[in-house]
Design a protein around this motif. Structure first.
Motif, PDB file in Angstrom:
ATOM      1  N   GLY A   1       0.756  -1.242   0.000  1.00 22.65           N
ATOM      2  CA  GLY A   1       0.000   0.000   0.000  1.00 22.65           C
ATOM      3  C   GLY A   1       0.784   1.287   0.000  1.00 22.65           C
ATOM      4  N   VAL A   2       2.082   1.221   0.215  1.00 21.24           N
ATOM      5  CA  VAL A   2       2.863   2.459   0.329  1.00 21.24           C
ATOM      6  C   VAL A   2       3.805   2.571  -0.868  1.00 21.24           C
ATOM      7  N   PRO A   3       3.511   3.488  -1.786  1.00 19.34           N
ATOM      8  CA  PRO A   3       4.420   3.694  -2.914  1.00 19.34           C
ATOM      9  C   PRO A   3       5.769   4.242  -2.429  1.00 19.34           C
TER      10      PRO A   3
ATOM     11  N   VAL B   1      -7.892  -0.191  15.642  1.00 18.26           N
ATOM     12  CA  VAL B   1      -6.575  -0.070  15.021  1.00 18.26           C
ATOM     13  C   VAL B   1      -6.812   0.308  13.567  1.00 18.26           C
ATOM     14  N   GLU B   2      -6.168   1.375  13.099  1.00 14.30           N
ATOM     15  CA  GLU B   2      -6.298   1.805  11.711  1.00 14.30           C
ATOM     16  C   GLU B   2      -4.914   1.974  11.105  1.00 14.30           C
ATOM     17  N   VAL B   3      -4.759   1.493   9.884  1.00 12.23           N
ATOM     18  CA  VAL B   3      -3.541   1.728   9.120  1.00 12.23           C
ATOM     19  C   VAL B   3      -3.961   2.424   7.828  1.00 12.23           C
ATOM     20  N   HIS B   4      -3.485   3.644   7.650  1.00 11.27           N
ATOM     21  CA  HIS B   4      -3.803   4.462   6.485  1.00 11.27           C
ATOM     22  C   HIS B   4      -2.619   4.395   5.531  1.00 11.27           C
ATOM     23  N   ASP B   5      -2.887   4.125   4.256  1.00  7.37           N
ATOM     24  CA  ASP B   5      -1.819   4.173   3.257  1.00  7.37           C
ATOM     25  C   ASP B   5      -2.338   4.844   2.003  1.00  7.37           C
ATOM     26  N   SER B   6      -1.451   5.140   1.070  1.00 10.27           N
ATOM     27  CA  SER B   6      -1.851   5.863  -0.135  1.00 10.27           C
ATOM     28  C   SER B   6      -1.845   4.973  -1.365  1.00 10.27           C
ATOM     29  N   GLY B   7      -1.833   3.658  -1.171  1.00  9.35           N
ATOM     30  CA  GLY B   7      -1.805   2.737  -2.294  1.00  9.35           C
ATOM     31  C   GLY B   7      -3.181   2.430  -2.853  1.00  9.35           C
ATOM     32  N   ASP B   8      -3.179   1.861  -4.046  1.00  7.39           N
ATOM     33  CA  ASP B   8      -4.415   1.457  -4.710  1.00  7.39           C
ATOM     34  C   ASP B   8      -4.856   0.089  -4.208  1.00  7.39           C
TER      35      ASP B   8
END
Length: 145
Positions: free
Chosen positions: A60-62, A81-88
């Motif tokens: 998920g992380v470019p 618990v949350e994990v935020h990423d900028s992936g598609d």
């Protein structure tokens, strides 16, 4: 229907796209759980943090980007618990375990999360997504010595 959660406490941290970030995320979560007096289910929570952070790191992380870990404890004892990423893409639990004789290192993370957490899911975020899991009845031991 959306239910508003009254947050008792929350902690957030961002990590670079590097292998050691999973270990750091687990240590961050361990400290938060200890500070909040949440020993119950800590092993399950820490394993889920590891799996979600690993998935963000691998899928998920470019390059050059980060992911964010957020832990929040609601007044009702709900730990999220949350994990935020900028992936598609949208993570999914595989329909079957990979046929590698149990020797592979991938394909089981979300199976573990779905087995250990009381709920999990994926939410939209621009850019990317947030993958979350919840643990009910963790207690409201916040502030206990």
């Amino acid at each position: 229907m959306y239910k508003e959660i009254q947050t008792l406490c929350a902690r957030t941290v961002c990590y670079r796209r590097e292998r050691r970030s999973v270990r750091l995320a687990r240590a961050f979560a361990r400290t938060a759980l200890a500070d909040w007096g949440l020993e119950r289910r800590a092993d399950d929570v820490l394993l889920c943090v590891s799996e979600l952070a690993t998935n963000a790191l691998l899928h998920g992380v470019p390059p050059g980007r980060r992911y964010r870990l957020r832990l929040s404890l609601g007044e009702d004892g709900l730990l999220r618990v949350e994990v935020h990423d900028s992936g598609d893409g949208e993570p999914r639990v595989p329909l079957s375990v990979p046929c590698d004789g149990g020797e592979g290192e991938s394909g089981r993370g979300l199976l573990l999360v779905s087995a250990l957490a009381d709920a999990w899911g994926v939410g939209e975020r621009v850019p990317g997504k947030v993958v979350w899991c919840e643990f009910h009845g963790c207690g409201t031991g916040y502030g206990r010595p």
